[in-house]
Design a protein around this motif. Sequence first.
Motif, PDB file in Angstrom:
ATOM      1  N   GLU A  85       0.850  -1.183   0.000  1.00  0.00           N
ATOM      2  CA  GLU A  85       0.000   0.000   0.000  1.00  0.00           C
ATOM      3  C   GLU A  85       0.888   1.236   0.000  1.00  0.00           C
ATOM      4  O   GLU A  85       1.825   1.338   0.789  1.00  0.00           O
ATOM      5  N   CYS A  89      -0.839   7.779  -0.932  1.00  0.00           N
ATOM      6  CA  CYS A  89      -2.218   7.783  -1.435  1.00  0.00           C
ATOM      7  C   CYS A  89      -3.045   6.595  -0.957  1.00  0.00           C
ATOM      8  O   CYS A  89      -4.263   6.588  -1.110  1.00  0.00           O
ATOM      9  N   GLN A  91      -3.204   3.688  -2.190  1.00  0.00           N
ATOM     10  CA  GLN A  91      -3.535   2.764  -3.275  1.00  0.00           C
ATOM     11  C   GLN A  91      -2.521   1.622  -3.315  1.00  0.00           C
ATOM     12  O   GLN A  91      -1.430   1.719  -2.779  1.00  0.00           O
ATOM     13  N   GLU A  92      -2.902   0.544  -4.001  1.00  0.00           N
ATOM     14  CA  GLU A  92      -2.018  -0.608  -4.153  1.00  0.00           C
ATOM     15  C   GLU A  92      -0.831  -0.249  -5.042  1.00  0.00           C
ATOM     16  O   GLU A  92      -1.001   0.367  -6.089  1.00  0.00           O
ATOM     17  N   CYS A 107       3.708   4.204  -4.540  1.00  0.00           N
ATOM     18  CA  CYS A 107       3.402   3.849  -5.925  1.00  0.00           C
ATOM     19  C   CYS A 107       4.327   4.671  -6.825  1.00  0.00           C
ATOM     20  O   CYS A 107       4.958   5.635  -6.372  1.00  0.00           O
TER      21      CYS A 107
END
Length: 128
Positions: A85, A89, A91-92, A107
């Motif tokens: 994660e 953010c 997100q993945e 990311c």
Amino acid sequence: MSRAQDLLRVREILQRRRREILTTSQGTHRELTALKEQERDPEYEENAQSELADYTLSSLMEAQRREVMLIDAALRRMDMGVFGECVDCGQEISKERLEALPFAIRCEEDATAHEQEMRGGHYAMPSL
């Protein structure tokens, strides 16, 4: 391949890399110890070469220590269920990024923005 299988594969990569670093680090430590125990020759050029070798081996050991810390942190994030994660953010992080950089905490988009910010903002020169 499922996300769980992907994580298991990344865990194996991290554990294997950690073992490799620790094995290499032991050899580096032995070389550094042997170098420090050598009788120093008063010749300037030879002394400079020894100091360069000492500096190089010390730098290598520090880089290895830092990488083991990053790996250990990634393994702890796996155990906590938050591995993969993005810290910015949420997100993945993509499977491809985690395979290339298994201890990534951002990311690709946020990592790029973070690096640019660290280098002085939007007008900073990109890294080569």
